[in-house]
Design a protein around this motif. Structure first.
Motif, PDB file in Angstrom:
ATOM      1  N   PHE A  25      19.698 -15.122 139.470  1.00 37.18           N
ATOM      2  CA  PHE A  25      19.335 -13.962 138.659  1.00 37.18           C
ATOM      3  C   PHE A  25      17.900 -13.536 138.941  1.00 37.18           C
ATOM      4  CE2 PHE A  25      17.571 -11.749 135.053  1.00 37.18           C
ATOM      5  CZ  PHE A  25      18.490 -10.730 134.899  1.00 37.18           C
ATOM      6  N   ASP A  26      16.977 -14.503 139.008  1.00 40.59           N
ATOM      7  CA  ASP A  26      15.587 -14.170 139.341  1.00 40.59           C
ATOM      8  C   ASP A  26      15.528 -13.411 140.664  1.00 40.59           C
ATOM      9  OD1 ASP A  26      14.270 -15.507 137.126  1.00 40.59           O
ATOM     10  OD2 ASP A  26      14.675 -17.404 138.145  1.00 40.59           O
ATOM     11  N   ASN A  27      16.267 -13.908 141.640  1.00 46.36           N
ATOM     12  CA  ASN A  27      16.274 -13.273 142.954  1.00 46.36           C
ATOM     13  C   ASN A  27      16.905 -11.885 142.901  1.00 46.36           C
ATOM     14  OD1 ASN A  27      15.037 -15.480 144.186  1.00 46.36           O
ATOM     15  ND2 ASN A  27      16.987 -16.508 144.501  1.00 46.36           N
ATOM     16  N   GLU A  28      17.998 -11.765 142.176  1.00 49.82           N
ATOM     17  CA  GLU A  28      18.667 -10.473 142.082  1.00 49.82           C
ATOM     18  C   GLU A  28      17.818  -9.465 141.318  1.00 49.82           C
ATOM     19  OE1 GLU A  28      23.059  -8.583 141.483  1.00 49.82           O
ATOM     20  OE2 GLU A  28      22.773 -10.730 141.217  1.00 49.82           O
ATOM     21  N   LEU A  29      17.132  -9.898 140.270  1.00 52.23           N
ATOM     22  CA  LEU A  29      16.247  -9.010 139.528  1.00 52.23           C
ATOM     23  C   LEU A  29      15.076  -8.564 140.411  1.00 52.23           C
ATOM     24  CD1 LEU A  29      15.518  -7.554 136.919  1.00 52.23           C
ATOM     25  CD2 LEU A  29      14.361  -9.650 136.174  1.00 52.23           C
ATOM     26  N   THR A  34      12.630  -4.234 143.672  1.00 55.29           N
ATOM     27  CA  THR A  34      12.243  -3.740 144.997  1.00 55.29           C
ATOM     28  C   THR A  34      13.014  -2.471 145.348  1.00 55.29           C
ATOM     29  OG1 THR A  34      11.651  -5.955 145.751  1.00 55.29           O
ATOM     30  CG2 THR A  34      12.154  -4.326 147.463  1.00 55.29           C
ATOM     31  N   ASN A  35      14.325  -2.498 145.113  1.00 57.46           N
ATOM     32  CA  ASN A  35      15.155  -1.334 145.425  1.00 57.46           C
ATOM     33  C   ASN A  35      14.766  -0.137 144.559  1.00 57.46           C
ATOM     34  OD1 ASN A  35      16.442  -3.045 147.178  1.00 57.46           O
ATOM     35  ND2 ASN A  35      18.364  -3.132 146.056  1.00 57.46           N
ATOM     36  N   TRP A  36      14.496  -0.378 143.282  1.00 55.84           N
ATOM     37  CA  TRP A  36      14.103   0.703 142.391  1.00 55.84           C
ATOM     38  C   TRP A  36      12.742   1.282 142.821  1.00 55.84           C
ATOM     39  CZ3 TRP A  36      15.762   4.393 139.647  1.00 55.84           C
ATOM     40  CH2 TRP A  36      14.935   5.051 138.748  1.00 55.84           C
ATOM     41  N   ALA A  37      11.785   0.413 143.119  1.00 51.29           N
ATOM     42  CA  ALA A  37      10.459   0.871 143.548  1.00 51.29           C
ATOM     43  C   ALA A  37      10.552   1.679 144.847  1.00 51.29           C
ATOM     44  CB  ALA A  37       9.516  -0.318 143.721  1.00 51.29           C
ATOM     45  N   LEU A  88      14.382  -3.029 133.204  1.00 53.06           N
ATOM     46  CA  LEU A  88      14.233  -4.222 134.042  1.00 53.06           C
ATOM     47  C   LEU A  88      13.349  -5.263 133.358  1.00 53.06           C
ATOM     48  CD1 LEU A  88      13.917  -2.462 137.524  1.00 53.06           C
ATOM     49  CD2 LEU A  88      15.913  -3.685 136.616  1.00 53.06           C
ATOM     50  N   ASP A  89      12.284  -4.812 132.685  1.00 51.79           N
ATOM     51  CA  ASP A  89      11.430  -5.731 131.918  1.00 51.79           C
ATOM     52  C   ASP A  89      12.221  -6.384 130.781  1.00 51.79           C
ATOM     53  OD1 ASP A  89       9.281  -5.033 133.543  1.00 51.79           O
ATOM     54  OD2 ASP A  89       8.374  -3.691 132.050  1.00 51.79           O
ATOM     55  N   GLY A 110      18.992  -0.279 142.420  1.00 52.86           N
ATOM     56  CA  GLY A 110      18.189  -1.208 141.627  1.00 52.86           C
ATOM     57  C   GLY A 110      18.204  -1.007 140.130  1.00 52.86           C
ATOM     58  N   TRP A 111      18.909  -0.004 139.629  1.00 55.62           N
ATOM     59  CA  TRP A 111      18.950   0.135 138.179  1.00 55.62           C
ATOM     60  C   TRP A 111      20.234  -0.480 137.650  1.00 55.62           C
ATOM     61  CZ3 TRP A 111      22.759   3.658 136.474  1.00 55.62           C
ATOM     62  CH2 TRP A 111      23.187   4.593 137.406  1.00 55.62           C
ATOM     63  N   PRO A 112      20.133  -1.117 136.492  1.00 53.88           N
ATOM     64  CA  PRO A 112      21.309  -1.768 135.919  1.00 53.88           C
ATOM     65  C   PRO A 112      22.258  -0.744 135.299  1.00 53.88           C
ATOM     66  CG  PRO A 112      19.364  -2.225 134.599  1.00 53.88           C
ATOM     67  CD  PRO A 112      18.929  -1.381 135.741  1.00 53.88           C
ATOM     68  N   ARG A 113      23.480  -0.731 135.766  1.00 51.02           N
ATOM     69  CA  ARG A 113      24.494   0.181 135.246  1.00 51.02           C
ATOM     70  C   ARG A 113      25.011  -0.320 133.896  1.00 51.02           C
ATOM     71  NH1 ARG A 113      28.088   0.558 139.614  1.00 51.02           N
ATOM     72  NH2 ARG A 113      26.659   2.123 140.337  1.00 51.02           N
ATOM     73  N   THR A 114      25.249  -1.605 133.810  1.00 54.02           N
ATOM     74  CA  THR A 114      25.688  -2.207 132.549  1.00 54.02           C
ATOM     75  C   THR A 114      25.001  -3.553 132.391  1.00 54.02           C
ATOM     76  OG1 THR A 114      27.602  -3.308 133.555  1.00 54.02           O
ATOM     77  CG2 THR A 114      27.986  -1.125 132.583  1.00 54.02           C
ATOM     78  N   LEU A 115      24.817  -3.936 131.152  1.00 55.63           N
ATOM     79  CA  LEU A 115      24.332  -5.285 130.880  1.00 55.63           C
ATOM     80  C   LEU A 115      24.918  -5.771 129.571  1.00 55.63           C
ATOM     81  CD1 LEU A 115      21.677  -5.471 128.655  1.00 55.63           C
ATOM     82  CD2 LEU A 115      20.770  -4.032 130.449  1.00 55.63           C
TER      83      LEU A 115
END
Length: 138
Positions: A25-29, A34-37, A88-89, A110-115
């Protein structure tokens, strides 16, 4: 599209000094950030909907507009999710609180579609779901 599904009670600890190991999860976040930036999107709008055991006015979908990285019209109850960076934060904070369930579906951008966050499987009605859609560049 990737889905991350964690039962955090199964987290592995690193051998040196008992520090928590980086989880997938740390790696995926980190990759999502990175993708969002890389999109360098400072002005955009998106729709956010929260599902929780809370007043009905808190569960209505809301469209949020972000200009130059700052939300200009976010409802107060969605302040923690008023920009993608804040979402993300919030995910990072949820992860650090070691919930029993943390599920996230990140887009390639890089943005979360669902959580889905369930702090304690032993408790009822404290879990929540968030859906982000209609992200549009302005």
């Amino acid at each position: 599209m990737r889905t991350t599904n964690f039962i955090l009670g199964l987290a592995v600890l690193a051998g040196c000094g008992g520090s928590p190991a980086l989880t997938s999860f740390d790696n995926e976040l980190a990759q999502a950030r990175t993708n969002w930036a890389a999109r360098n999107l400072r002005s955009y709008s998106f729709t956010v909907s929260k599902s929780c055991f809370c007043p009905v006015e808190y569960t209505r979908p809301a469209t949020i507009t972000v200009r130059d990285g700052v939300a200009v019209d976010a409802p107060v109850h969605l302040a923690a999710y008023s920009t993608i960076d804040k979402v993300l934060d919030a995910l990072e904070a949820a992860h650090k609180s070691k919930p029993d369930v943390l599920e996230v579906d990140f887009t390639a951008d890089g943005w979360p579609r669902t959580l889905r966050v369930d702090p304690s499987a032993a408790l009822a009605d404290e879990e929540y779901y968030l859906t982000i859609s209609n992200l549009t560049s302005l």
